[in-house]
Design a protein around this motif. Structure first.
Motif, PDB file in Angstrom:
ATOM      1  N   LYS A 146       0.826  -1.212   0.000  1.00 60.96           N
ATOM      2  CA  LYS A 146       0.000   0.000   0.000  1.00 60.96           C
ATOM      3  C   LYS A 146       0.857   1.257   0.000  1.00 60.96           C
ATOM      4  O   LYS A 146       0.565   2.228  -0.715  1.00 60.96           O
ATOM      5  N   ILE A 147       1.926   1.244   0.801  1.00 58.62           N
ATOM      6  CA  ILE A 147       2.779   2.431   0.888  1.00 58.62           C
ATOM      7  C   ILE A 147       3.533   2.637  -0.420  1.00 58.62           C
ATOM      8  O   ILE A 147       3.677   3.776  -0.902  1.00 58.62           O
ATOM      9  N   LYS A 148       3.982   1.551  -1.017  1.00 52.64           N
ATOM     10  CA  LYS A 148       4.654   1.675  -2.311  1.00 52.64           C
ATOM     11  C   LYS A 148       3.709   2.258  -3.363  1.00 52.64           C
ATOM     12  O   LYS A 148       4.084   3.129  -4.152  1.00 52.64           O
ATOM     13  N   GLU A 149       2.458   1.789  -3.378  1.00 49.85           N
ATOM     14  CA  GLU A 149       1.476   2.270  -4.349  1.00 49.85           C
ATOM     15  C   GLU A 149       1.151   3.743  -4.141  1.00 49.85           C
ATOM     16  O   GLU A 149       1.033   4.507  -5.104  1.00 49.85           O
ATOM     17  N   ILE A 150       1.026   4.151  -2.880  1.00 48.60           N
ATOM     18  CA  ILE A 150       0.652   5.543  -2.641  1.00 48.60           C
ATOM     19  C   ILE A 150       1.825   6.485  -2.901  1.00 48.60           C
ATOM     20  O   ILE A 150       1.636   7.635  -3.305  1.00 48.60           O
TER      21      ILE A 150
ATOM     22  N   GLU B  95       7.035  18.454  -1.231  1.00 47.45           N
ATOM     23  CA  GLU B  95       7.089  17.023  -0.912  1.00 47.45           C
ATOM     24  C   GLU B  95       6.414  16.735   0.426  1.00 47.45           C
ATOM     25  O   GLU B  95       5.718  15.721   0.576  1.00 47.45           O
ATOM     26  N   THR B  96       6.596  17.632   1.399  1.00 45.37           N
ATOM     27  CA  THR B  96       5.950  17.461   2.706  1.00 45.37           C
ATOM     28  C   THR B  96       4.433  17.526   2.575  1.00 45.37           C
ATOM     29  O   THR B  96       3.702  16.769   3.222  1.00 45.37           O
ATOM     30  N   GLN B  97       3.947  18.425   1.697  1.00 42.93           N
ATOM     31  CA  GLN B  97       2.507  18.545   1.480  1.00 42.93           C
ATOM     32  C   GLN B  97       1.956  17.254   0.868  1.00 42.93           C
ATOM     33  O   GLN B  97       0.892  16.766   1.264  1.00 42.93           O
ATOM     34  N   ARG B  98       2.695  16.699  -0.093  1.00 42.91           N
ATOM     35  CA  ARG B  98       2.252  15.444  -0.715  1.00 42.91           C
ATOM     36  C   ARG B  98       2.353  14.280   0.264  1.00 42.91           C
ATOM     37  O   ARG B  98       1.537  13.358   0.237  1.00 42.91           O
ATOM     38  N   LEU B  99       3.359  14.316   1.142  1.00 41.04           N
ATOM     39  CA  LEU B  99       3.485  13.296   2.178  1.00 41.04           C
ATOM     40  C   LEU B  99       2.262  13.339   3.107  1.00 41.04           C
ATOM     41  O   LEU B  99       1.696  12.296   3.460  1.00 41.04           O
ATOM     42  N   ALA B 100       1.853  14.541   3.485  1.00 40.77           N
ATOM     43  CA  ALA B 100       0.677  14.688   4.354  1.00 40.77           C
ATOM     44  C   ALA B 100      -0.570  14.152   3.667  1.00 40.77           C
ATOM     45  O   ALA B 100      -1.427  13.529   4.307  1.00 40.77           O
ATOM     46  N   LEU B 101      -0.667  14.375   2.360  1.00 42.53           N
ATOM     47  CA  LEU B 101      -1.806  13.853   1.608  1.00 42.53           C
ATOM     48  C   LEU B 101      -1.769  12.328   1.583  1.00 42.53           C
ATOM     49  O   LEU B 101      -2.797  11.662   1.747  1.00 42.53           O
ATOM     50  N   ALA B 102      -0.580  11.771   1.392  1.00 39.97           N
ATOM     51  CA  ALA B 102      -0.438  10.310   1.396  1.00 39.97           C
ATOM     52  C   ALA B 102      -0.803   9.730   2.761  1.00 39.97           C
ATOM     53  O   ALA B 102      -1.458   8.689   2.856  1.00 39.97           O
ATOM     54  N   ARG B 103      -0.396  10.410   3.827  1.00 38.14           N
ATOM     55  CA  ARG B 103      -0.696   9.953   5.189  1.00 38.14           C
ATOM     56  C   ARG B 103      -2.205   9.932   5.438  1.00 38.14           C
ATOM     57  O   ARG B 103      -2.729   9.071   6.134  1.00 38.14           O
ATOM     58  N   ALA B 104      -2.896  10.923   4.835  1.00 34.74           N
ATOM     59  CA  ALA B 104      -4.353  10.975   4.984  1.00 34.74           C
ATOM     60  C   ALA B 104      -5.045   9.933   4.121  1.00 34.74           C
ATOM     61  O   ALA B 104      -6.065   9.372   4.506  1.00 34.74           O
ATOM     62  N   MET B 105      -4.487   9.660   2.934  1.00 33.76           N
ATOM     63  CA  MET B 105      -5.137   8.768   1.972  1.00 33.76           C
ATOM     64  C   MET B 105      -4.883   7.283   2.228  1.00 33.76           C
ATOM     65  O   MET B 105      -5.640   6.444   1.768  1.00 33.76           O
ATOM     66  N   ILE B 106      -3.821   6.953   2.966  1.00 27.58           N
ATOM     67  CA  ILE B 106      -3.426   5.550   3.121  1.00 27.58           C
ATOM     68  C   ILE B 106      -4.501   4.724   3.820  1.00 27.58           C
ATOM     69  O   ILE B 106      -4.594   3.508   3.651  1.00 27.58           O
ATOM     70  N   THR B 107      -5.359   5.371   4.603  1.00 27.45           N
ATOM     71  CA  THR B 107      -6.400   4.647   5.334  1.00 27.45           C
ATOM     72  C   THR B 107      -7.707   4.552   4.535  1.00 27.45           C
ATOM     73  O   THR B 107      -8.736   4.132   5.083  1.00 27.45           O
ATOM     74  N   ASP B 108      -7.647   4.939   3.254  1.00 26.08           N
ATOM     75  CA  ASP B 108      -8.839   4.901   2.382  1.00 26.08           C
ATOM     76  C   ASP B 108     -10.030   5.645   2.987  1.00 26.08           C
ATOM     77  O   ASP B 108     -11.105   5.062   3.210  1.00 26.08           O
ATOM     78  N   PRO B 109      -9.872   6.946   3.264  1.00 24.11           N
ATOM     79  CA  PRO B 109     -10.966   7.690   3.890  1.00 24.11           C
ATOM     80  C   PRO B 109     -12.160   7.847   2.950  1.00 24.11           C
ATOM     81  O   PRO B 109     -12.003   7.936   1.734  1.00 24.11           O
ATOM     82  N   ARG B 110     -13.346   7.891   3.512  1.00 21.75           N
ATOM     83  CA  ARG B 110     -14.548   8.155   2.724  1.00 21.75           C
ATOM     84  C   ARG B 110     -14.610   9.630   2.368  1.00 21.75           C
ATOM     85  O   ARG B 110     -15.186  10.027   1.362  1.00 21.75           O
ATOM     86  N   LEU B 111     -14.034  10.456   3.263  1.00 21.99           N
ATOM     87  CA  LEU B 111     -14.083  11.906   3.114  1.00 21.99           C
ATOM     88  C   LEU B 111     -12.684  12.466   3.341  1.00 21.99           C
ATOM     89  O   LEU B 111     -12.028  12.147   4.327  1.00 21.99           O
TER      90      LEU B 111
END
Length: 353
Positions: free
Chosen positions: A115-119, A140-156
């Protein structure tokens, strides 16, 4: 189906009322931009939706469930929401550990490496697993924060000014990433922004906030074509914004007089009004001719601005009127500063409010 609904929501900090009677619905899979000047209540509204704070009064529903019914319900809903703050922080750890944090907290370690490799591929940082997160650039930090939020497959997914501190190249990358997430994963996105063009690009709907209240909500095209009031028109930088008095009305056609010009428009309003004329719906000629357009006004070219994609003419008619034309039209008509021209536009090109 609505993923989030706010019903008569107010938010106060002591005697300061920050949000007033907010009623909103957000449909699943859509992208919404909360737009307004500093202090309008955008970030507070986002924090309420993220359940980081509770409203002073009113109710917030997540897929029909009252989000504040109990602490257990609140926690369960929060686990379905991802949030990226305006100034995201990176943990003193590797990029891998930063992204993995949400999965570890939720006990979802299955296929974590994959999952981390894919994100990382998704956010354009492949091979960054072992990098020190504190040494990443701002973008890069902004994109990292986005990845951290997206890794859990949020609905919102909630984004607070996601590109406010980025250089133009990083901003462009971030915008492409947000669009891709919304389209490919169908994640519902609610974001705040000061950037109107960003709202147009990234959002299905824009909500204009001012002084804690919703002034207008609708598609970007609708808001830019038909602002509801003077503040919205001024804030979005609408062209050809004027005020006048309606002097005559017949079957929905009104005659509006300013201090310098008379304009015909379609409206049921009376008295003093504001109005706009769409610059792209104004036709230009050097000689006067017969036309079905209800409005014919003479003026002199005051300034010519080449925007790259089109030519902007500023025409002095007593009122300064902006007209958009093509470069071909500019050359064919041999227009220059000081040229006397005629402007033609239909009554339907005038928006009265």
């Amino acid at each position: 189906m609505n993923i989030v609904e706010l019903e008569e929501v107010y938010k106060n900090y002591g005697d300061l009322q920050v949000l007033k009677n907010i009623n909103l619905q957000f449909r699943r899979g859509t992208s919404t931009a909360l737009v307004g000047p500093t202090g309008s209540g955008k970030t507070v509204l986002l924090r309420l939706i993220d359940l980081l704070e509770k409203p002073s009064s009113g109710t917030i529903y997540f897929e029909g469930t009252n989000a504040n019914e109990s602490n257990d319900i609140r926690l369960n809903i929060r686990r379905q929401i991802g949030m990226v703050f305006q100034k995201p922080l990176a943990f003193k750890a590797s990029v891998y550990d930063n992204i993995a944090y949400g999965l570890k907290v939720r006990g979802k370690k299955e296929n974590m490496d994959k999952k981390i490799k894919e994100i990382l591929e998704l956010i354009g940082l492949p091979g960054y697993e072992n990098r020190n997160a504190l040494k990443l650039s701002g973008g890069e930090t902004q994109r990292l924060a986005l990845a951290r939020a997206m890794i859990t497959d949020p609905r919102l997914l909630l984004l607070d000014e996601p590109t406010a501190n980025l250089d133009p190249i990083s901003k462009k990358k971030m915008e492409k990433l947000i669009l891709r997430i919304n389209r490919e994963s169908e994640t519902t996105i609610i974001m705040t922004t000061h950037d109107l063009s960003q709202g147009q690009k990234l959002a299905d709907r824009m909500i204009i906030l001012y002084n804690g209240q919703i002034l207008q909500s609708g598609t970007p095209d609708r808001i830019f074509r038909k602002p509801k009031n003077r503040f919205v028109a001024d804030f979005i930088g609408i062209e050809n914004l004027m005020s006048g008095q309606i002097e005559d009305s017949s079957d929905g056609l009104v005659k509006i007089k300013t201090d310098f010009i008379t304009v015909f428009a379609l409206s049921g309003k009376k008295g003093k009004v504001h109005f706009t004329i769409r610059p792209d719906e104004i036709t230009v000629s050097r000689e006067k001719f017969q036309t079905s357009a209800r409005n014919t006004i003479q003026g002199k070219i005051y300034k010519i601005i080449d925007t790259g994609s089109f030519i902007k003419l500023l025409v002095d008619t007593g009122e300064l009127i902006t007209v958009f034309i093509t470069r071909e039209s500019l050359n064919e008509l041999s227009l220059s500063v000081g040229t006397n021209i005629w402007l033609y536009f239909k009554a339907s090109a005038v928006h009265v409010f």
